[in-house]
Design a protein around this motif. Structure first.
Motif, PDB file in Angstrom:
ATOM      1  N   LEU A  72       0.839  -1.158  -0.105  1.00 24.95           N
ATOM      2  CA  LEU A  72      -0.001  -0.084  -0.112  1.00 24.95           C
ATOM      3  C   LEU A  72       0.987   1.161   0.082  1.00 24.95           C
ATOM      4  N   MET A  73       1.942   1.234   0.911  1.00 23.48           N
ATOM      5  CA  MET A  73       2.808   2.377   0.888  1.00 23.48           C
ATOM      6  C   MET A  73       3.471   2.657  -0.414  1.00 23.48           C
ATOM      7  N   ARG A  74       3.641   1.443  -1.197  1.00 24.63           N
ATOM      8  CA  ARG A  74       4.547   1.904  -2.566  1.00 24.63           C
ATOM      9  C   ARG A  74       3.643   2.330  -3.480  1.00 24.63           C
ATOM     10  N   VAL A  75       2.282   1.761  -3.348  1.00 24.21           N
ATOM     11  CA  VAL A  75       1.246   2.373  -4.359  1.00 24.21           C
ATOM     12  C   VAL A  75       1.146   3.791  -4.237  1.00 24.21           C
ATOM     13  N   LYS A  76       0.842   4.053  -2.942  1.00 18.26           N
ATOM     14  CA  LYS A  76       0.789   5.601  -2.700  1.00 18.26           C
ATOM     15  C   LYS A  76       2.053   6.289  -3.227  1.00 18.26           C
ATOM     16  N   ARG A  77       3.300   6.038  -2.766  1.00 14.75           N
ATOM     17  CA  ARG A  77       4.366   6.720  -3.235  1.00 14.75           C
ATOM     18  C   ARG A  77       4.359   6.827  -5.031  1.00 14.75           C
ATOM     19  N   GLN A  78       4.091   5.866  -5.504  1.00 15.44           N
ATOM     20  CA  GLN A  78       4.125   5.710  -7.255  1.00 15.44           C
ATOM     21  C   GLN A  78       2.871   6.623  -7.466  1.00 15.44           C
ATOM     22  N   VAL A  79       1.832   6.654  -7.025  1.00 10.20           N
ATOM     23  CA  VAL A  79       0.929   7.674  -7.052  1.00 10.20           C
ATOM     24  C   VAL A  79       1.100   8.871  -6.944  1.00 10.20           C
ATOM     25  N   THR A  80       1.604   9.274  -5.917  1.00  9.22           N
ATOM     26  CA  THR A  80       2.264  10.748  -5.827  1.00  9.22           C
ATOM     27  C   THR A  80       3.203  11.281  -6.851  1.00  9.22           C
ATOM     28  N   GLN A  81       4.156  10.118  -7.232  1.00  6.44           N
ATOM     29  CA  GLN A  81       5.109  10.704  -8.215  1.00  6.44           C
ATOM     30  C   GLN A  81       4.443  10.719  -9.521  1.00  6.44           C
TER      31      GLN A  81
END
Length: 143
Positions: free
Chosen positions: A132-141
């Motif tokens: 979930l944290m990686r998904v959020k980071r990728q979405v932010t980027q």
């Protein structure tokens, strides 16, 4: 648990787990593991686009696409790791189709809210949290 910004699809999945007796929740997780959506042809041809989820003991890779503010989550997890694969499937099915804002508003403790903390090891829940944290980071980027 924070439930204020859980998107409908993820809330439904959570409620499906919580409505079951604890002993039957693992069976539902196994059903999810069999329903992990296949990655797109582009992602399967370019595995380097995917990010390894280090928190998972099994080799789990994710890639997030954002097109017109709509998120699609791609994930791969080996069939011999059904718990991890089930968690990846829950997230891929629950996140794909959401807007970037909806994804970023998913509570970080969502993995702890689905009623599996006593059925699976804390390490596995941490793996889902890592996804979930990686998904959020990728979405932010990619916003």
């Amino acid at each position: 648990m924070s439930t204020t910004h859980v998107p409908d699809v993820l809330a439904e999945i959570r409620d499906d787990f919580l409505e079951l007796p604890e002993a039957e929740r693992l069976q539902l997780l196994l059903e999810f593991s069999n329903e992990l959506p296949a990655v797109s042809e582009e992602v399967s041809k370019h595995p380097e686009m995917c990010e390894r989820v280090a928190e998972c003991q099994s080799p789990v890779y994710i890639y997030v696409e954002v097109q017109d503010d709509v998120v699609t989550m791609h994930a791969t997890a080996p069939p011999e790791a059904p718990t991890t694969r089930g968690f990846a499937s829950i997230l891929a099915q629950g996140i794909s189709g959401l807007t970037t804002g909806e994804v970023l508003a998913i509570p970080d403790d969502y993995p702890q809210s689905i009623g599996l903390t006593r059925a699976v090891s804390p390490l596995r829940i941490a793996g889902m949290t890592g996804m979930l944290m990686r998904v959020k980071r990728q979405v932010t980027q990619k916003r």
